[in-house]
Motif scaffolding. Structure first.
Motif, PDB file in Angstrom:
ATOM      1  N   GLU A  51     133.440  20.389 -16.615  1.00 38.89           N
ATOM      2  CA  GLU A  51     134.465  20.441 -17.666  1.00 38.89           C
ATOM      3  C   GLU A  51     133.860  21.050 -18.912  1.00 38.89           C
ATOM      4  N   ILE A  52     134.196  22.324 -19.141  1.00 42.15           N
ATOM      5  CA  ILE A  52     133.688  22.995 -20.341  1.00 42.15           C
ATOM      6  C   ILE A  52     134.887  23.497 -21.136  1.00 42.15           C
ATOM      7  N   VAL A  53     134.915  23.153 -22.425  1.00 41.05           N
ATOM      8  CA  VAL A  53     136.025  23.595 -23.268  1.00 41.05           C
ATOM      9  C   VAL A  53     135.478  24.451 -24.419  1.00 41.05           C
ATOM     10  N   VAL A  54     136.312  25.352 -24.894  1.00 41.19           N
ATOM     11  CA  VAL A  54     135.948  26.137 -26.082  1.00 41.19           C
ATOM     12  C   VAL A  54     136.766  25.615 -27.250  1.00 41.19           C
ATOM     13  N   CYS A  55     136.114  25.316 -28.357  1.00 42.06           N
ATOM     14  CA  CYS A  55     136.816  24.889 -29.573  1.00 42.06           C
ATOM     15  C   CYS A  55     136.241  25.671 -30.743  1.00 42.06           C
ATOM     16  N   ALA A  56     137.104  26.208 -31.595  1.00 45.96           N
ATOM     17  CA  ALA A  56     136.572  27.000 -32.708  1.00 45.96           C
ATOM     18  C   ALA A  56     137.611  27.213 -33.791  1.00 45.96           C
ATOM     19  N   ASN A  57     137.085  27.428 -34.982  1.00 47.54           N
ATOM     20  CA  ASN A  57     137.881  27.945 -36.092  1.00 47.54           C
ATOM     21  C   ASN A  57     137.459  29.409 -36.178  1.00 47.54           C
ATOM     22  N   LEU A  58     138.229  30.277 -35.537  1.00 46.47           N
ATOM     23  CA  LEU A  58     137.788  31.666 -35.332  1.00 46.47           C
ATOM     24  C   LEU A  58     137.801  32.486 -36.619  1.00 46.47           C
ATOM     25  N   PRO A  59     136.810  33.382 -36.768  1.00 42.64           N
ATOM     26  CA  PRO A  59     136.912  34.345 -37.877  1.00 42.64           C
ATOM     27  C   PRO A  59     138.114  35.258 -37.601  1.00 42.64           C
ATOM     28  N   TYR A  60     138.990  35.423 -38.603  1.00 37.81           N
ATOM     29  CA  TYR A  60     140.259  36.131 -38.372  1.00 37.81           C
ATOM     30  C   TYR A  60     140.071  37.576 -37.917  1.00 37.81           C
ATOM     31  N   TYR A  61     138.956  38.209 -38.369  1.00 31.59           N
ATOM     32  CA  TYR A  61     138.835  39.644 -38.092  1.00 31.59           C
ATOM     33  C   TYR A  61     138.583  39.970 -36.624  1.00 31.59           C
ATOM     34  N   ILE A  62     138.279  38.926 -35.812  1.00 28.86           N
ATOM     35  CA  ILE A  62     138.053  39.197 -34.382  1.00 28.86           C
ATOM     36  C   ILE A  62     138.839  38.232 -33.479  1.00 28.86           C
ATOM     37  N   THR A  63     139.936  37.703 -33.982  1.00 29.32           N
ATOM     38  CA  THR A  63     140.712  36.721 -33.197  1.00 29.32           C
ATOM     39  C   THR A  63     141.089  37.252 -31.816  1.00 29.32           C
ATOM     40  N   SER A  64     141.805  38.383 -31.771  1.00 26.67           N
ATOM     41  CA  SER A  64     142.299  38.868 -30.474  1.00 26.67           C
ATOM     42  C   SER A  64     141.172  39.291 -29.539  1.00 26.67           C
ATOM     43  N   PRO A  65     140.176  40.087 -30.026  1.00 24.06           N
ATOM     44  CA  PRO A  65     139.078  40.450 -29.114  1.00 24.06           C
ATOM     45  C   PRO A  65     138.356  39.225 -28.536  1.00 24.06           C
ATOM     46  N   VAL A  66     138.166  38.184 -29.351  1.00 23.13           N
ATOM     47  CA  VAL A  66     137.458  37.001 -28.834  1.00 23.13           C
ATOM     48  C   VAL A  66     138.306  36.314 -27.769  1.00 23.13           C
ATOM     49  N   ILE A  67     139.589  36.121 -28.061  1.00 22.22           N
ATOM     50  CA  ILE A  67     140.455  35.426 -27.092  1.00 22.22           C
ATOM     51  C   ILE A  67     140.544  36.237 -25.800  1.00 22.22           C
ATOM     52  N   MET A  68     140.712  37.548 -25.921  1.00 28.27           N
ATOM     53  CA  MET A  68     140.823  38.361 -24.703  1.00 28.27           C
ATOM     54  C   MET A  68     139.504  38.366 -23.917  1.00 28.27           C
ATOM     55  N   LYS A  69     138.394  38.358 -24.623  1.00 33.85           N
ATOM     56  CA  LYS A  69     137.088  38.294 -23.932  1.00 33.85           C
ATOM     57  C   LYS A  69     136.975  36.987 -23.137  1.00 33.85           C
ATOM     58  N   LEU A  70     137.354  35.883 -23.795  1.00 33.83           N
ATOM     59  CA  LEU A  70     137.257  34.571 -23.136  1.00 33.83           C
ATOM     60  C   LEU A  70     138.147  34.500 -21.896  1.00 33.83           C
ATOM     61  N   LEU A  71     139.272  35.186 -21.953  1.00 37.23           N
ATOM     62  CA  LEU A  71     140.202  35.144 -20.811  1.00 37.23           C
ATOM     63  C   LEU A  71     139.798  36.145 -19.728  1.00 37.23           C
ATOM     64  N   GLU A  72     139.516  37.375 -20.144  1.00 37.50           N
ATOM     65  CA  GLU A  72     139.274  38.447 -19.159  1.00 37.50           C
ATOM     66  C   GLU A  72     137.971  38.255 -18.388  1.00 37.50           C
ATOM     67  N   GLU A  73     136.943  37.759 -19.064  1.00 34.13           N
ATOM     68  CA  GLU A  73     135.647  37.627 -18.383  1.00 34.13           C
ATOM     69  C   GLU A  73     135.601  36.410 -17.463  1.00 34.13           C
ATOM     70  N   ARG A  74     136.597  35.583 -17.570  1.00 33.89           N
ATOM     71  CA  ARG A  74     136.744  34.387 -16.722  1.00 33.89           C
ATOM     72  C   ARG A  74     135.473  33.537 -16.624  1.00 33.89           C
ATOM     73  N   PRO A  75     134.901  33.164 -17.770  1.00 29.92           N
ATOM     74  CA  PRO A  75     133.801  32.194 -17.681  1.00 29.92           C
ATOM     75  C   PRO A  75     134.391  30.860 -17.202  1.00 29.92           C
ATOM     76  N   PRO A  76     133.558  29.980 -16.642  1.00 30.20           N
ATOM     77  CA  PRO A  76     134.115  28.731 -16.106  1.00 30.20           C
ATOM     78  C   PRO A  76     134.480  27.721 -17.198  1.00 30.20           C
ATOM     79  N   ILE A  77     135.561  28.002 -17.921  1.00 28.99           N
ATOM     80  CA  ILE A  77     136.018  27.092 -18.989  1.00 28.99           C
ATOM     81  C   ILE A  77     137.424  26.607 -18.662  1.00 28.99           C
TER      82      ILE A  77
END
Ligand code: SAM
Length: 286
Positions: free
Chosen positions: A119-145
Motif C-alpha cells: 500500500e503506497i500512496v502519494v500525498c502532496a501540495n504540488l507546485p502549481y507550475y508543474i501540476t499537470s506534468p506531475v499528475i500525468m507522469k504518476l499515472l502514465e508511468e504506472r508506478p505501484p501506487i
C-alpha cells in the motif's frame, strides 16, 4: 515544532538563510487543519508508505510520517536540507531524496526504498507550475501506487474532477479518468499559505484501480483521439479528428454514428465509453 506557525517558519528559515523561491512554487501551508486532512483522506495509516512531492519546511511530511510507516519525499531545492534536518529531526521514518520529480524514476525509487509495501500512496501540495506534468507522469508511468491525493490550483482541480460529458472537461479529464477515479475532496483558500498565492486551491484524490478502468487495444491511438477531439473544445470533433487521424470525413462520420456519437458532436458531449468505442472502431479499420 509547530510548522504552521508563521513565527516558527520565519525563525527556522532565517537561521538557515532560506528565502522563498517563487519559480519553484514555494507557497507553504500555514493553515493547521489542512495537512492532517490531506494525510487522513490520502489513506495514510499503519502498514502504508507515502511518497511526498515537495516538502517545503516539512509541514505535510510530518503529518504523513505520524500516520504511515515510512515516508519518501522528493524535493528539488537543496537549500531546504538544513531546514528539514531541524524541522523533521524527531522523525526517523522519513527519507528525503533531493531531485526533480519530473526526472525521477518513481518505480525504481519505490523498488529501492520501499519494496516491501503493498500500500503506497502519494500525498502532496504540488507546485502549481508543474501540476499537470506531475499528475500525468504518476499515472502514465504506472508506478505501484494506490492513490494520489494532491493540492492543486482550484481551476485545475475543477478540470481534473469534471464529469465527462460536461463543458468543464478537457483532454486532461479524459486522461485522468482513463487511469483513475478522480474525486474532489475540499477547497483551500489562498490565505492558508505563506506567501499567499493569487489563486485558491483544492485537494483532489485520484484512486488507481489494480486493473485498468477501460480496455483499449491501442493506447497510443486512444490518446491521439482524445487530444484531437479536445483540441478545439467548443468545436465539432469531426474536422479535427479527420485531419489528425488522416481518415476521410465521410468515413469518420459513419464510424461516429456506428459508435452512437452524433456526427455534429462536440468534445463536451463525449463520455469515456464513446472515446473507447471510437478508438476500437478506428483500430479495427487500421
Ligand atoms: N509541502 C510543503 C507545504 O505544503 O507547505 C511545500 C509545498 S510547495 C507548494 C511546493 C514544494 O515543491 C516546494 O518545496 C518546492 O521547492 C518543491 N518543488 C518544486 N518543483 C519541484 C520539482 N520539480 N521536484 C520536486 N520538488 C519540487
Amino acid at each position: 515544532m509547530e510548522l504552521t506557525n508563521i513565527g516558527t517558519i520565519k525563525d527556522v528559515m532565517s537561521r538557515n538563510g532560506f528565502t522563498f523561491s517563487k519559480a519553484l512554487g514555494q507557497n507553504f501551508l500555514i493553515n493547521p487543519s489542512v495537512c492532517p486532512r490531506i494525510a487522513e483522506m490520502g489513506g495514510c495509516k499503519s502498514g502504508t508508505a507515502a511518497i511526498e512531492i515537495g516538502t517545503g519546511v516539512g509541514v505535510l511530511t510530518k503529518e504523513l510520517a505520524e500516520r504511515c510507516d515510512k515516508v519518501i519525499a522528493v524535493e528539488i531545492d537543496e537549500r531546504l536540507k538544513p531546514v528539514l534536518a531541524e524541522t523533521l529531526a524527531d522523525h526517523d521514518n522519513i527519507e528525503i531524496v533531493f531531485g526533480d520529480i519530473l526526472k525521477t524514476d518513481l518505480s525504481a525509487l519505490i523498488k529501492e526504498k520501499i519494496p516491501e509495501y503493498d500500500e503506497i500512496v502519494v500525498c502532496a501540495n504540488l507546485p502549481y507550475y508543474i501540476t499537470s506534468p506531475v499528475i500525468m507522469k504518476l499515472l502514465e508511468e504506472r508506478p505501484p501506487i494506490r492513490s494520489i491525493t494532491v493540492m492543486v490550483q482550484k481551476e485545475a482541480a475543477d478540470r481534473l474532477c469534471a464529469e465527462m460529458g460536461t463543458r468543464e472537461c478537457g483532454a486532461v479529464t479524459a486522461a485522468v479518468n482513463y487511469y483513475s477515479k478522480p474525486q474532489m475532496l475540499f477547497r483551500v483558500n489562498r490565505g492558508s499559505f505563506m506567501p499567499a498565492p493569487n489563486v485558491d486551491s483544492a485537494v483532489i484524490r485520484l484512486d488507481i484501480p489494480e486493473q485498468p478502468r477501460y480496455n483499449v487495444s491501442d493506447e497510443k491511438l486512444f490518446f491521439r483521439i482524445v487530444r484531437a477531439s479536445f483540441a478545439q473544445r467548443r468545436k465539432q470533433i469531426l474536422n479535427p479528428l479527420s485531419s489528425a487521424l488522416g481518415i476521410p470525413k465521410q468515413e469518420l462520420a459513419v464510424m461516429l454514428v456506428k459508435c452512437g456519437i452524433k456526427q455534429t458532436a462536440r468534445p463536451e458531449e463525449l463520455k469515456m465509453e464513446d472515446l473507447v468505442a471510437l478508438c476500437e472502431a478506428i483500430a479495427g479499420k487500421k
